[in-house]
Scaffold this active site. Structure first.
Site, PDB file in Angstrom:
ATOM      1  N   GLU A 185       0.856  -1.197   0.000  1.00  0.00           N
ATOM      2  CA  GLU A 185       0.000   0.000   0.000  1.00  0.00           C
ATOM      3  C   GLU A 185       0.881   1.233   0.000  1.00  0.00           C
ATOM      4  OE1 GLU A 185      -3.289   1.088  -0.189  1.00  0.00           O
ATOM      5  OE2 GLU A 185      -2.334   3.028   0.080  1.00  0.00           O
ATOM      6  N   GLN A 186       0.606   2.122  -0.947  1.00  0.00           N
ATOM      7  CA  GLN A 186       1.461   3.302  -1.087  1.00  0.00           C
ATOM      8  C   GLN A 186       1.332   4.285   0.081  1.00  0.00           C
ATOM      9  OE1 GLN A 186       0.204   5.209  -4.722  1.00  0.00           O
ATOM     10  NE2 GLN A 186      -1.783   5.799  -3.911  1.00  0.00           N
ATOM     11  N   ASP A 196     -12.128  -1.500  -7.985  1.00  0.00           N
ATOM     12  CA  ASP A 196     -12.205  -0.359  -8.909  1.00  0.00           C
ATOM     13  C   ASP A 196     -11.130  -0.411  -9.990  1.00  0.00           C
ATOM     14  OD1 ASP A 196     -14.373   0.650  -7.610  1.00  0.00           O
ATOM     15  OD2 ASP A 196     -13.476   2.564  -7.058  1.00  0.00           O
ATOM     16  N   ARG A 256     -17.029   3.800   6.827  1.00  0.00           N
ATOM     17  CA  ARG A 256     -16.016   3.138   6.009  1.00  0.00           C
ATOM     18  C   ARG A 256     -14.828   2.675   6.850  1.00  0.00           C
ATOM     19  NH1 ARG A 256     -14.880   4.000   0.361  1.00  0.00           N
ATOM     20  NH2 ARG A 256     -16.923   4.465  -0.429  1.00  0.00           N
ATOM     21  N   TYR A 274     -28.035   8.411   5.431  1.00  0.00           N
ATOM     22  CA  TYR A 274     -28.375   7.281   6.309  1.00  0.00           C
ATOM     23  C   TYR A 274     -27.537   7.384   7.573  1.00  0.00           C
ATOM     24  CZ  TYR A 274     -24.321   5.505   3.652  1.00  0.00           C
ATOM     25  OH  TYR A 274     -23.108   5.377   3.040  1.00  0.00           O
TER      26      TYR A 274
HETATM   27  C1  LIG Z   1     -19.501   8.977  -3.374  1.00  0.00           C
HETATM   28  C2  LIG Z   1     -19.272   7.504  -3.334  1.00  0.00           C
HETATM   29  C3  LIG Z   1     -20.061   6.719  -2.511  1.00  0.00           C
HETATM   30  C4  LIG Z   1     -19.891   5.332  -2.509  1.00  0.00           C
HETATM   31  N1  LIG Z   1     -20.708   4.583  -1.723  1.00  0.00           N
HETATM   32  C5  LIG Z   1     -20.623   3.231  -1.776  1.00  0.00           C
HETATM   33  C6  LIG Z   1     -21.507   2.423  -0.997  1.00  0.00           C
HETATM   34  O1  LIG Z   1     -22.355   2.935  -0.250  1.00  0.00           O
HETATM   35  N2  LIG Z   1     -21.370   1.074  -1.081  1.00  0.00           N
HETATM   36  C7  LIG Z   1     -20.429   0.461  -1.887  1.00  0.00           C
HETATM   37  O2  LIG Z   1     -20.376  -0.791  -1.940  1.00  0.00           O
HETATM   38  N3  LIG Z   1     -19.566   1.213  -2.619  1.00  0.00           N
HETATM   39  C8  LIG Z   1     -19.636   2.576  -2.584  1.00  0.00           C
HETATM   40  N4  LIG Z   1     -18.779   3.329  -3.328  1.00  0.00           N
HETATM   41  C9  LIG Z   1     -17.740   2.663  -4.139  1.00  0.00           C
HETATM   42  C10 LIG Z   1     -16.547   2.232  -3.292  1.00  0.00           C
HETATM   43  O3  LIG Z   1     -16.107   3.280  -2.468  1.00  0.00           O
HETATM   44  C11 LIG Z   1     -15.383   1.783  -4.180  1.00  0.00           C
HETATM   45  O4  LIG Z   1     -15.855   1.007  -5.243  1.00  0.00           O
HETATM   46  C12 LIG Z   1     -14.370   0.965  -3.362  1.00  0.00           C
HETATM   47  O5  LIG Z   1     -13.883   1.717  -2.289  1.00  0.00           O
HETATM   48  C13 LIG Z   1     -13.228   0.506  -4.251  1.00  0.00           C
HETATM   49  O6  LIG Z   1     -12.258  -0.109  -3.452  1.00  0.00           O
HETATM   50  P1  LIG Z   1     -10.846  -0.540  -4.055  1.00  0.00           P
HETATM   51  O7  LIG Z   1     -10.110  -1.166  -2.930  1.00  0.00           O
HETATM   52  O8  LIG Z   1     -11.065  -1.300  -5.321  1.00  0.00           O
HETATM   53  O9  LIG Z   1     -10.161   0.814  -4.507  1.00  0.00           O
HETATM   54  P2  LIG Z   1      -9.627   2.043  -3.630  1.00  0.00           P
HETATM   55  O10 LIG Z   1     -10.513   2.287  -2.468  1.00  0.00           O
HETATM   56  O11 LIG Z   1      -9.429   3.169  -4.589  1.00  0.00           O
HETATM   57  O12 LIG Z   1      -8.234   1.566  -3.053  1.00  0.00           O
HETATM   58  C14 LIG Z   1      -7.076   1.528  -3.850  1.00  0.00           C
HETATM   59  C15 LIG Z   1      -5.858   1.483  -2.925  1.00  0.00           C
HETATM   60  O13 LIG Z   1      -4.699   1.275  -3.714  1.00  0.00           O
HETATM   61  C16 LIG Z   1      -3.671   2.133  -3.270  1.00  0.00           C
HETATM   62  N5  LIG Z   1      -2.772   2.334  -4.406  1.00  0.00           N
HETATM   63  C17 LIG Z   1      -3.025   2.981  -5.579  1.00  0.00           C
HETATM   64  N6  LIG Z   1      -1.956   2.951  -6.389  1.00  0.00           N
HETATM   65  C18 LIG Z   1      -0.993   2.248  -5.732  1.00  0.00           C
HETATM   66  C19 LIG Z   1       0.355   1.882  -6.064  1.00  0.00           C
HETATM   67  N7  LIG Z   1       0.914   2.218  -7.239  1.00  0.00           N
HETATM   68  N8  LIG Z   1       1.060   1.164  -5.158  1.00  0.00           N
HETATM   69  C20 LIG Z   1       0.514   0.800  -3.961  1.00  0.00           C
HETATM   70  N9  LIG Z   1      -0.744   1.167  -3.592  1.00  0.00           N
HETATM   71  C21 LIG Z   1      -1.502   1.857  -4.471  1.00  0.00           C
HETATM   72  C22 LIG Z   1      -4.411   3.398  -2.841  1.00  0.00           C
HETATM   73  O14 LIG Z   1      -3.629   4.173  -1.947  1.00  0.00           O
HETATM   74  C23 LIG Z   1      -5.647   2.795  -2.165  1.00  0.00           C
HETATM   75  O15 LIG Z   1      -5.436   2.516  -0.806  1.00  0.00           O
HETATM   76  C24 LIG Z   1     -18.919   4.723  -3.330  1.00  0.00           C
HETATM   77  C25 LIG Z   1     -18.098   5.514  -4.131  1.00  0.00           C
HETATM   78  C26 LIG Z   1     -18.277   6.890  -4.150  1.00  0.00           C
HETATM   79  C27 LIG Z   1     -17.431   7.689  -5.081  1.00  0.00           C
END
Ligand SMILES: Cc1cc2nc3c(=O)[nH]c(=O)nc-3n(C[C@H](O)[C@H](O)[C@H](O)COP(=O)(O)OP(=O)(O)OC[C@H]3O[C@@H](n4cnc5c(N)ncnc54)[C@H](O)[C@@H]3O)c2cc1C
Length: 385
Positions: free
Chosen positions: A30-31, A286, A104, A209
């Site tokens: 994790e960065q 994502d 969260r 909520y």
């Molecule tokens: C307004 C909003 C409301 C939302 N509400 C909901 C909800 O109610 N319910 C739901 O299910 N979803 C919700 N979502 C969606 C949800 O937040 C995301 O889909 C989810 O957090 C994605 O998680 P992730 O771990 O894939 O990505 P991220 O949360 O983006 O995590 C990526 C991680 O990778 C790290 N990283 C990036 N590049 C590097 C690198 N080169 N080297 C090392 N580390 C790196 C980052 O620092 C980060 O910690 C919402 C989104 C938004 C925008």
């Protein structure tokens, strides 16, 4: 060799825990110098709750989250109720798991503590990855600081602007949707009803909520031209948000007034990818399928991805073949959820007569078919790995 997980967000930590539950080791790179995220809220559909319960987090979830009784959608101009979906006990009996809302940070620390307690997960903070490659029999992550890590397989869980994605596909920037999301926690004088409430209107909508402890999570989405702001920590001006909803209904204005420092970020999207995997490298969360927030399923999809990936990898055999099976299993479902989220984005921002007409027609159809309104979500919430 461990599985390498690039990114310690909800997706990366979910994968680490899912692998650990099946006896597999992982290293999370994790960065960020510390784990954690802006402390707003999250909705978790029964499809995600069922998996978290299977990972042993049921009790922690019950303690640290709220089970909303209903999701209500109202017209922001008139306050008229457009549609209601029953959650609470109905969710449990219909989909075999509850609907939950929580902070969260609570979910993130639950995942992190359980992963750490397994003894099978190593988290390297400040471990920014510069590139990833797949070689015969191994995957390698090259770190920005010059070191490298070798593993059995590598998952890019590094979010919207994934660098791991760029090793599988040619780099393309995500598409700005023309929408900005404001979010934050409001401290309300009275404990809020356990409901998910949505107010819709032309070019904007508002969701709130309770997440416990007298706090209410709010998400306000407005159509604006703000490409470039892409951080949960970009502090917005509360007054600007209040102006955008100045003619909104009283609960919306009261929630905004009680939100000390809302964050704002521009919303970005990507079309579904034709493949997620190459050799021993794949994508999750994502990084694979950025999810607009209009179905509240982005984190849930990352949790589902993690469960499926861990199951397949733990069956033994060739990891590259397991990644291809994972990829084929997950792409159609996540593409469908992305499409529904985009559709909701349009639905929530229609002028009042149109949205009332569409929601009304959906309710009439349900009645004619003798179906509960919740049946529309069976495909989503009733999903099992
Ligand atoms: C307004 C909003 C409301 C939302 N509400 C909901 C909800 O109610 N319910 C739901 O299910 N979803 C919700 N979502 C969606 C949800 O937040 C995301 O889909 C989810 O957090 C994605 O998680 P992730 O771990 O894939 O990505 P991220 O949360 O983006 O995590 C990526 C991680 O990778 C790290 N990283 C990036 N590049 C590097 C690198 N080169 N080297 C090392 N580390 C790196 C980052 O620092 C980060 O910690 C919402 C989104 C938004 C925008």
């Amino acid at each position: 060799m461990p599985v390498i997980i690039v990114g310690g967000g909800i997706g990366g930590l979910s994968l680490a825990l899912a692998l650990a539950r099946r006896g597999l080791r992982s290293v999370v790179l994790e960065q960020a110098p510390a784990l954690g995220e802006a402390g707003a809220g999250l909705q978790l559909g029964p499809n995600a709750v069922r998996i978290l319960e299977g990972w042993g987090l049921g009790e922690a979830l019950r303690e640290q989250s709220i089970a909303p009784l209903r999701a209500e959608v109202r017209d922001a101009a008139t306050g008229r109720l457009l549609i209601v979906n029953r959650l609470g006990p109905e969710a449990e009996s219909r989909w075999g798991a509850g609907y939950r809302v929580l902070r969260r940070t609570a979910l993130q620390s639950m995942l992190w503590s359980a992963a750490a307690a397994s003894g099978r997960v190593e988290v390297r903070l400040g471990g920014a990855v510069a590139s990833a490659r797949s070689e015969s029999g191994r995957a390698i992550a090259a770190l920005v600081d010059g070191g490298s890590v070798e593993g059995e397989a590598l998952f890019g869980c590094d979010g919207l602007r994934s660098i791991v994605r760029d090793t599988i596909h040619s780099p393309t920037p995500p598409r700005y949707t023309g929408q900005t999301a404001w979010r934050g926690l409001a401290r309300m004088a009275a404990e809020a009803e356990p409901l998910v409430q949505v107010w819709t209107g032309p070019r904007r909508h508002f969701v709130r909520y309770p997440v416990g402890g007298g706090l209410v999570n709010m998400v306000a989405v407005v159509e604006a031209d703000e490409a470039g702001i892409e951080s949960w920590t970009a502090e917005g001006q509360g007054a600007e948000l209040a102006t955008a909803f100045a003619d909104g209904p009283e609960p919306v204005r009261a929630t905004i007034a009680a939100t000390a420092s809302p964050w704002r970020s521009a919303l970005y999207d990507r079309p579904p990818l034709p493949r997620w995997s190459r050799g021993r490298i794949s994508l999750l969360g994502d990084a694979a399928h950025p999810m607009l927030p209009f179905l509240a399923q982005g984190a849930a999809m990352a949790i589902e991805d993690a469960e499926v990936a861990a199951r397949l990898l733990s069956q033994g055999g060739d990891p590259a073949a397991a990644l291809l099976t994972y990829d084929a299993a997950r792409r159609p479902r996540t593409a469908k959820v992305q499409a529904w989220s985009r559709r909701n984005a349009r639905l929530f921002h229609l002028p009042a007569p149109l949205s009332a007409g569409l929601f009304g027609a959906a309710s009439t159809l349900d009645r004619l078919r003798g179906a509960a309104p919740e049946a529309r979500f069976d495909w989503l919430y009733g999903w099992r790995a």
